[in-house]
Design an enzyme around this catalytic site. Structure first.
Site, short mmCIF file in Angstrom:
data_model
loop_
_atom_site.label_atom_id
_atom_site.label_comp_id
_atom_site.label_asym_id
_atom_site.label_seq_id
_atom_site.Cartn_x
_atom_site.Cartn_y
_atom_site.Cartn_z
N CYS A 202 34.23 34.98 16.48
CA CYS A 202 33.50 35.75 15.46
C CYS A 202 34.51 36.53 14.64
O CYS A 202 35.42 37.14 15.21
CB CYS A 202 32.51 36.70 16.12
SG CYS A 202 31.55 37.65 14.92
N CYS B 126 33.68 43.45 16.28
CA CYS B 126 33.07 44.69 16.78
C CYS B 126 33.88 45.14 18.00
O CYS B 126 34.25 44.32 18.85
CB CYS B 126 31.61 44.46 17.14
SG CYS B 126 30.62 43.95 15.71
S1 SF4 Z 1 28.89 41.88 18.40
FE1 SF4 Z 1 30.10 41.80 16.49
S2 SF4 Z 1 32.02 40.70 17.05
FE2 SF4 Z 1 30.50 40.34 18.69
S3 SF4 Z 1 29.56 38.37 18.16
FE3 SF4 Z 1 28.22 40.00 17.34
S4 SF4 Z 1 28.95 40.33 15.21
FE4 SF4 Z 1 30.56 39.17 16.29
#
Ligand code: SF4
Length: 355
Positions: free
Chosen positions: A115, A119
């Site tokens: 991703c 985050c």
């Molecule tokens: S929490 Fe944030 S980094 Fe993790 S998969 Fe979801 S959008 Fe992506």
């Protein structure tokens, strides 16, 4: 390198019908094919006995793919949650999680390999980003996970909350949704499907207008300063911009609320002040708040709040009139809980090409 094959499961029902007609086949063959591929879970054209031999032969051509993921492993948690590692043709590893509950069995799907949103509490974000999944790879997670069901189980709900930000791969996600809801494929009611976003504002209305599914927003913080840190996408789309967009969405009601996901991090976002700001943010929007005490992954700086802090947080919300649910994450012993998906045993990094 671009995959030169035609993946049948990349096509939504209309596209499949269009392709068959262009090939000289009858349009109703699409319904038959949807039944074989999805309702019955048959990938081998040889077994599709009500299709003409000549069409079966064409589907078996080396240029056509009817299956896009293979199961590498399925781990089972003590609470019955199952996490599968699934391998794509280019070697990329995708994880999907099956979560049985009293009255439902929910399948959590991934939409990207890794991703890009990074985050700070999320193991997937730490992997970096490799690529978007194609529709066939999203929908094949359903096919492979159905093979991991116990005999009495069936998938009742699908959530797009696994690896990746679904709205960064919206066209593929929408095609997968059209397959999930088609009566000859998976026949899932749209209200049983939830798409989660970290707040990709320009794509939210497009999702809501294209599909009557549930929208979940991963909020996690109530000030821009903290959200900039936890969900870096907030620097592009801060809280005021996000909530202004949410307030404009058509079709929201108590029957179709927005779900706010709030991962509770000890000493970071679990104070009374945080709960009061959260109330202020969601007030006036048809909404439900899901509070999820964090599942720290190895190396994470975050800790699960003590029960007293969780109770205090929930108390402020419910006394303030919010509809709030405490979600204890499932499958944390096999790293299948929210924020823990990282294909840890099969780490694929963007700087290490896959073979
Ligand atoms: S929490 Fe944030 S980094 Fe993790 S998969 Fe979801 S959008 Fe992506």
């Amino acid at each position: 390198m671009r995959d030169p094959h035609l993946h049948l499961k990349d096509m939504d029902p209309d596209a499949l019908r269009g392709w068959l007609v262009a090939e000289g086949d009858r349009a109703y063959r699409a319904e038959q094919l949807l039944g074989w591929l999805y309702a019955r879970g048959v990938d081998d054209p040889v077994e599709m006995t009500d299709l003409p031999q000549e069409l079966r032969d064409r589907l078996r051509s080396s240029a056509v793919r009817t299956r896009s993921l293979e199961t590498l492993s399925v781990q089972r948690s003590v609470d019955g949650t199952r996490k599968a590692a699934l391998r794509a043709a280019d070697g990329a590893i995708v994880e999907a999680v099956l979560i049985p509950d009293e009255d439902r069995t929910t399948l959590c799907l991934s939409t990207q390999v890794g991703c890009p949103l990074a985050c700070s509490f999320c193991a997937t974000g730490e992997m970096g980003f490799t690529r978007n999944l194609r529709t066939a790879e999203i929908i094949d997670q359903v096919c492979r996970m159905r093979e991991a069901l116990d005999p009495e189980e069936r998938i009742t709900n699908v959530v797009f909350m696994g690896m990746g930000e679904p709205l960064l791969n919206l066209p593929a996600v929408l095609r997968a949704i059209r397959i999930l809801v088609h009566p000859r494929a998976f026949a899932l009611a749209p209200r049983r499907i939830t798409v989660s976003t970290a707040g990709l504002v320009p794509k939210i209305a497009a999702l809501v207008e294209a599909a009557p599914v549930n929208l979940a927003v991963s909020l996690h913080a109530t000030t821009d300063a903290l959200r900039d840190e936890l969900v870096p996408l907030n620097r592009r789309f801060p809280l005021a911009t996000l909530f202004s967009e949410l307030g404009r969405l058509p079709g929201l009601s108590a029957r179709r609320p927005i779900f706010f996901e709030y991962t509770l991090l000890a000493g970071v976002n679990d104070s009374v002040g945080d709960a009061e700001r959260l109330l202020t943010l969601v007030r006036g929007l048809p909404s439900k708040v899901n509070v999820i005490p964090v599942n720290p992954h190895p190396g994470s700086p975050y800790r699960t709040p003590p029960d007293a802090a969780v109770d205090r947080f929930l108390g402020v919300l419910s006394r303030g009139g919010a509809t709030v649910t405490l979600r204890r994450s499932r499958g944390s012993d096999i790293d299948a809980a929210c924020g823990q998906l990282a294909a840890r045993d099969f780490v694929v990094r963007p700087d290490r090409p896959m073979g």
